[in-house]
Structures are given as structure tokens and as C-alpha cells.
Design a protein around this motif. Sequence first.
Motif, PDB file in Angstrom:
ATOM      1  N   GLU A  25       0.803  -1.174   0.038  1.00 19.07           N
ATOM      2  CA  GLU A  25      -0.059   0.091  -0.014  1.00 19.07           C
ATOM      3  C   GLU A  25       0.881   1.189  -0.025  1.00 19.07           C
ATOM      4  O   GLU A  25       0.410   2.432  -0.665  1.00 19.07           O
ATOM      5  CB  GLU A  25      -0.919  -0.069   1.122  1.00 19.07           C
ATOM      6  N   GLN A  26       1.960   1.137   0.487  1.00 19.60           N
ATOM      7  CA  GLN A  26       2.986   2.238   0.822  1.00 19.60           C
ATOM      8  C   GLN A  26       3.430   2.595  -0.908  1.00 19.60           C
ATOM      9  O   GLN A  26       3.497   3.729  -1.096  1.00 19.60           O
ATOM     10  CB  GLN A  26       3.963   1.956   1.677  1.00 19.60           C
ATOM     11  N   TRP A  27       3.979   1.447  -1.403  1.00 16.01           N
ATOM     12  CA  TRP A  27       4.294   1.532  -2.749  1.00 16.01           C
ATOM     13  C   TRP A  27       3.294   2.176  -3.518  1.00 16.01           C
ATOM     14  O   TRP A  27       3.444   2.920  -4.473  1.00 16.01           O
ATOM     15  CB  TRP A  27       4.704   0.143  -3.229  1.00 16.01           C
ATOM     16  N   ASN A  28       2.224   1.828  -3.565  1.00 15.80           N
ATOM     17  CA  ASN A  28       1.006   2.187  -4.297  1.00 15.80           C
ATOM     18  C   ASN A  28       0.709   3.791  -4.098  1.00 15.80           C
ATOM     19  O   ASN A  28       0.461   4.481  -5.144  1.00 15.80           O
ATOM     20  CB  ASN A  28      -0.464   1.782  -4.139  1.00 15.80           C
ATOM     21  N   ARG A  29       0.693   4.236  -3.008  1.00 11.43           N
ATOM     22  CA  ARG A  29       0.719   5.473  -2.568  1.00 11.43           C
ATOM     23  C   ARG A  29       1.702   6.507  -2.960  1.00 11.43           C
ATOM     24  O   ARG A  29       1.673   7.633  -3.635  1.00 11.43           O
ATOM     25  CB  ARG A  29       0.648   5.868  -0.886  1.00 11.43           C
ATOM     26  N   GLY A  30       2.897   5.811  -2.976  1.00 10.57           N
ATOM     27  CA  GLY A  30       4.015   6.611  -3.648  1.00 10.57           C
ATOM     28  C   GLY A  30       4.503   6.608  -5.022  1.00 10.57           C
ATOM     29  O   GLY A  30       5.159   7.354  -5.608  1.00 10.57           O
ATOM     30  N   LEU A  31       3.474   5.970  -5.784  1.00  7.80           N
ATOM     31  CA  LEU A  31       3.483   6.154  -7.337  1.00  7.80           C
ATOM     32  C   LEU A  31       3.009   7.886  -7.656  1.00  7.80           C
ATOM     33  O   LEU A  31       3.716   8.187  -8.700  1.00  7.80           O
ATOM     34  CB  LEU A  31       2.379   5.235  -7.904  1.00  7.80           C
ATOM     35  N   GLN A  32       2.168   8.131  -7.213  1.00  7.32           N
ATOM     36  CA  GLN A  32       1.688   9.693  -7.300  1.00  7.32           C
ATOM     37  C   GLN A  32       1.855  10.270  -8.916  1.00  7.32           C
ATOM     38  O   GLN A  32       2.370  11.099  -9.152  1.00  7.32           O
ATOM     39  CB  GLN A  32       2.560  10.593  -6.471  1.00  7.32           C
ATOM     40  N   HIS A  33       0.878   9.277  -9.639  1.00  4.76           N
ATOM     41  CA  HIS A  33       0.967   9.566 -10.924  1.00  4.76           C
ATOM     42  C   HIS A  33      -0.680   9.420 -11.597  1.00  4.76           C
ATOM     43  O   HIS A  33      -1.158   8.377 -11.242  1.00  4.76           O
ATOM     44  CB  HIS A  33       1.800   8.721 -11.836  1.00  4.76           C
ATOM     45  N   ALA A  34      -1.338  10.542 -11.788  1.00  4.66           N
ATOM     46  CA  ALA A  34      -2.385  10.459 -12.145  1.00  4.66           C
ATOM     47  C   ALA A  34      -2.946   9.471 -13.439  1.00  4.66           C
ATOM     48  O   ALA A  34      -3.858   8.835 -12.967  1.00  4.66           O
ATOM     49  CB  ALA A  34      -3.057  11.814 -12.698  1.00  4.66           C
ATOM     50  N   ARG A  35      -2.171   9.259 -14.321  1.00  5.00           N
ATOM     51  CA  ARG A  35      -2.545   8.343 -15.439  1.00  5.00           C
ATOM     52  C   ARG A  35      -2.275   6.876 -14.575  1.00  5.00           C
ATOM     53  O   ARG A  35      -3.342   5.909 -14.988  1.00  5.00           O
ATOM     54  CB  ARG A  35      -1.611   8.397 -16.685  1.00  5.00           C
ATOM     55  N   THR A  36      -1.327   6.674 -13.941  1.00  2.00           N
ATOM     56  CA  THR A  36      -1.109   5.531 -13.299  1.00  2.00           C
ATOM     57  C   THR A  36      -2.209   4.919 -12.328  1.00  2.00           C
ATOM     58  O   THR A  36      -2.761   3.889 -12.472  1.00  2.00           O
ATOM     59  CB  THR A  36       0.252   5.368 -12.480  1.00  2.00           C
ATOM     60  N   ASP A  37      -2.822   6.078 -11.413  1.00  2.00           N
ATOM     61  CA  ASP A  37      -3.811   5.826 -10.614  1.00  2.00           C
ATOM     62  C   ASP A  37      -4.969   5.560 -11.172  1.00  2.00           C
ATOM     63  O   ASP A  37      -5.684   4.719 -10.784  1.00  2.00           O
ATOM     64  CB  ASP A  37      -3.866   7.100  -9.710  1.00  2.00           C
ATOM     65  N   GLU A  38      -5.350   6.380 -12.132  1.00  2.00           N
ATOM     66  CA  GLU A  38      -6.546   5.848 -13.185  1.00  2.00           C
ATOM     67  C   GLU A  38      -6.532   4.625 -13.758  1.00  2.00           C
ATOM     68  O   GLU A  38      -7.593   3.736 -13.492  1.00  2.00           O
ATOM     69  CB  GLU A  38      -6.561   6.837 -14.270  1.00  2.00           C
ATOM     70  N   LEU A  39      -5.274   4.091 -14.458  1.00  2.00           N
ATOM     71  CA  LEU A  39      -5.277   2.676 -14.826  1.00  2.00           C
ATOM     72  C   LEU A  39      -5.386   1.843 -13.757  1.00  2.00           C
ATOM     73  O   LEU A  39      -6.221   0.719 -14.057  1.00  2.00           O
ATOM     74  CB  LEU A  39      -4.108   2.483 -15.772  1.00  2.00           C
ATOM     75  N   LEU A  40      -4.900   1.779 -12.432  1.00  2.00           N
ATOM     76  CA  LEU A  40      -4.763   0.580 -11.419  1.00  2.00           C
ATOM     77  C   LEU A  40      -6.386   0.751 -10.925  1.00  2.00           C
ATOM     78  O   LEU A  40      -6.843  -0.359 -10.630  1.00  2.00           O
ATOM     79  CB  LEU A  40      -4.045   1.237 -10.552  1.00  2.00           C
ATOM     80  N   ALA A  41      -7.118   1.855 -10.677  1.00  2.36           N
ATOM     81  CA  ALA A  41      -8.336   2.150 -10.308  1.00  2.36           C
ATOM     82  C   ALA A  41      -9.236   1.200 -11.147  1.00  2.36           C
ATOM     83  O   ALA A  41     -10.392   0.637 -10.878  1.00  2.36           O
ATOM     84  CB  ALA A  41      -8.932   3.324 -10.234  1.00  2.36           C
ATOM     85  N   ARG A  42      -9.181   1.609 -12.465  1.00  2.00           N
ATOM     86  CA  ARG A  42      -9.950   1.013 -13.630  1.00  2.00           C
ATOM     87  C   ARG A  42      -9.871  -0.395 -13.863  1.00  2.00           C
ATOM     88  O   ARG A  42     -10.729  -1.281 -13.837  1.00  2.00           O
ATOM     89  CB  ARG A  42      -9.729   1.707 -14.907  1.00  2.00           C
ATOM     90  N   ASP A  43      -8.788  -0.815 -13.602  1.00  2.00           N
ATOM     91  CA  ASP A  43      -8.247  -2.397 -13.427  1.00  2.00           C
ATOM     92  C   ASP A  43      -9.003  -3.025 -12.302  1.00  2.00           C
ATOM     93  O   ASP A  43      -9.684  -4.148 -12.476  1.00  2.00           O
ATOM     94  CB  ASP A  43      -6.923  -2.461 -13.323  1.00  2.00           C
ATOM     95  N   SER A  44      -8.971  -2.492 -11.140  1.00  2.00           N
ATOM     96  CA  SER A  44      -9.335  -2.986 -10.000  1.00  2.00           C
ATOM     97  C   SER A  44     -11.319  -3.091 -10.090  1.00  2.00           C
ATOM     98  O   SER A  44     -11.739  -4.018  -9.538  1.00  2.00           O
ATOM     99  CB  SER A  44      -9.111  -1.990  -8.827  1.00  2.00           C
ATOM    100  N   GLN A  45     -11.756  -2.181 -10.782  1.00  2.00           N
ATOM    101  CA  GLN A  45     -13.008  -2.336 -11.076  1.00  2.00           C
ATOM    102  C   GLN A  45     -13.619  -3.264 -11.921  1.00  2.00           C
ATOM    103  O   GLN A  45     -14.795  -3.890 -12.086  1.00  2.00           O
ATOM    104  CB  GLN A  45     -13.616  -0.772 -11.465  1.00  2.00           C
ATOM    105  N   VAL A  46     -12.691  -3.626 -13.070  1.00  3.46           N
ATOM    106  CA  VAL A  46     -13.260  -4.278 -14.106  1.00  3.46           C
ATOM    107  C   VAL A  46     -12.845  -5.763 -13.989  1.00  3.46           C
ATOM    108  O   VAL A  46     -13.381  -6.832 -14.515  1.00  3.46           O
ATOM    109  CB  VAL A  46     -12.873  -3.846 -15.672  1.00  3.46           C
ATOM    110  N   PHE A  47     -11.579  -6.255 -13.265  1.00  6.54           N
ATOM    111  CA  PHE A  47     -11.049  -7.672 -13.313  1.00  6.54           C
ATOM    112  C   PHE A  47     -11.485  -8.193 -12.086  1.00  6.54           C
ATOM    113  O   PHE A  47     -11.608  -7.557 -10.892  1.00  6.54           O
ATOM    114  CB  PHE A  47      -9.635  -7.491 -13.537  1.00  6.54           C
TER     115      PHE A  47
END
Length: 461
Positions: A25-47
Amino acid sequence: MTTFTDAPSSHFRSEGDINTTDAREQWNRGLQHARTDELLARDSQVFLHQAMSTPCLDALVGAKGIYIEDAQGKQYMDFHGNNVHQLGHGHPAVIDAIQTQLQQLPFAPRRFTHSTAIECAEKLTQICGGNLDRVLFAPGGTSVIGMALKLARHVTKNYKVVSLWDSFHGASLDAISVGGEACFREGMGPLMAGVERIPPAVSYRGALPSPDGSDVHYADYLEYVIEKEGGVGAFIAEAVRNTDVQVPSKAYWKRVREICDKYNVMLIIDDIPNGMGRCGEWFTYQAYDIEPDILCIGKGFGGGVVPIAAMVTQDKYNTAAKVSLGHYTHEKSPLGCAAALATINEIEQQALLPKVRQDAQFMQRELERMQQTYALIGDVRGIGLLWGVELVCDPITKQRAFDEAEAVLYQCLNNGLSFKVSQGNVIQLSPPLIITREQLTEALTLFENAIKKVSKDFNYV
């Protein structure tokens, strides 16, 4: 709604990386990139969420050579690659072969053959050598495991199978039936009957340690089970356990081959993750001077681009003409066969097998030097360009260093090196076979710097 934290804790320390801890979770928070956050969120919602695959580590936009590139433009040396990247990513010869095949024959329905499939099968039997001269292709490694089990039943008329604890042979119901990792079978109910598991030949923390460090007695346990159980048709195993890198002795495999011959048990070698040169030979059984009755390959067979796998066996077992062993839609995929044929040719033309053997000596020397330097490293083991570095809290008790392994993983990711963690504490290093010595040196320097930092942070001397 189901969340990632709903997964049973037994999944955390298993074959794959640890995806649900505070460190992740700390790694995920450290990404701090809008496009990355968007793709990870969409992935979590559809798969569908599943252990060891979710949540995702990062979002990729490119893969070339030994590198993968994320949405922020950061490159990682890929020392994982799901074991498909023997030639690295997007090798030009493989891409060219696929593009040429697309223009000529993109698909072949069942009941038809074509020259690319025939040439690929002929070339495969050539590099296998010995008596392995009959082939069936399939879309993936798990499928050929099923085909091998069916052929063994047909040939021997015995349905029972012996496999190893901690083994992995795929995620389908038949594959998890013979696999040895409980996390894949949890909650699945009745599986394939007649499977007996025995301890693997593990030198560092084996279930049946020998005072002199030998491992042949693990093979003797196979004979004991075959005699007691009766009706055993096959023994299935990786010659070298891939995920946490267990490398048995030649004596062990020689004994296994003798036992299988004695009791008419078919030896199935699963070389899906390790085949195509990773051990410094085409296939790991060749490094042990034995020959299986059935060989299963996949992953890197398609050059890291097209999924394709193969079952290779002997002509004397060509007795199932009235049984559909595979019967897959993409059974003789022109694209898969073109990619596989190009992969074999490139490994030959680039003389990668002797190169891998030389790289193995370099990696062994460097990793064993680190082991002598850092108390955190309990064991180093490997073959070719497949190495495991086991991290322990104490060299005497061999307590697994879970948190420390995670810290090393994320430190390396921060610095551009990606790899797999197995069993929660084993760093698995499996670079592309095309890696240069300069790149390999750079990667090992990054790894050692991470070991040094984590050793200091966790107060190891």
C-alpha cells in the motif's frame, strides 16, 4: 463489495509476490501519478480479484529488450517476465516472423496442417534429441499438463499420479490437482482423484534433511510411495523448481529415472517456466543427463509474444489416435509456431546457451560473495540464468525474513529492477538470456545496494 484484504492470510506467503501488505500500500501511494492511478483504479473495477495477481503493482506502456516501461516513463530491468522473456521483450526476429506469417496464413482450422507448424515441430524434436520425437501443440502450459496426464493414463492404464509438495503446474482444475500449493486448491472441493504428493528435494530447509547434505533419499521416498500405493501411472515434476529455485542433484534425478523405469511409471518433466535455454541447455532435463517420457514446455517457447506450448513424447507412446488428447482451437497456431520457430533459431544463432553458462558462473560468484558479506542472505542457489537468494532472520534457525524481502523488493523497484519474491522470502532472479554482462553487473549492483540498505535498516551485522 469484495476487497483485496478479504483474501485468506495463507495467500500472502505463497508462490507469488506479497500484494496485500502495508508495504504494498505504501508503494501504491508513492506512485503519485494521475494516469497510473487511473489505470490501476479501472483495473480494480473491471477484473475479478484473485490472489497473487491483484492489486496490480504498476501500469505498463512499453516493453523492449530487457526493460519494461511504466506509464510514468520509468524503466525497470525485468528479472521476472513471467518466464516468457528468454529473448527479452519484442525481439525483432520474433516480431518479423509473426508479421510475415500474418500476411500468409494467420489461422489454420483443425484437421488442416501447414509448413510452419511442421517445421516448428521438427525443429523442436531436433533440439530435444534422444527419443523425444512426437509433438502436440496447445495454447498454453496448463493445457499441455492436462494432455500429458491424459496420455500417461492411456499408456499405463493407471490413473494415479505422484507429484511434489510446493510444486506448481498450472491453475486449471486438473493442474491444481497435481500441484502442491494449497493456496490454489483452497475452497475448490473434490479434485482429481489418485494424486499422492511427496516432499521435494530441498537442500536448504528440506522436510527430510540428510546429515551429509545429499538429496537422493528424497527419490527413495518416491519408490516407497509407488510400492505402497500401487496403480501409479506418472510422476510429474519440474527438473528445477522455478519459483523459489530448488536445484536437485544429478544423483537424485538419476535415481528418479531408475525408479520410474523399474515400476513402469511415466516421468513427466514440466519445463514450462525453465525451458528454452534458461538453464544453459535447451531444457533442464538435459542438464541432468536424463530423458523424460513426456516433456511439457511453454512460456518462453513463443518468444514472449504469442502464447504457445508443447507436449513432446516418444514414438512408442503414439498410441492414442482414437483419443482427443488436446483438440484445441489454436492447436497448430500459425502465429504461435512462427514465433516459436523464430525463438529457437535466434537462441541458436546468438549462441545463447554457452553465453548462459558463462553468465551463470558470474552470477554464482557475485551472489555467493554477497552471501559471505551479508548475514541477511541465508542461501544462494541456481542454474544458468535462474537464481534464488533466500533471506533469513537467523542463519541457524533459518527463520524466513518476510519483511526484509519485501523491503529489498521495493528498494530495487524504486531503483529500476523488477523481480519476483517467492515463499515470502526468496528473491528470484531470472533475467532475459540476451542480457549483456554490463547490464547484468548493473542489476546485481542495484540488488546488492538494496541488500546493504535493508541490512542496515533492520540492524543486521
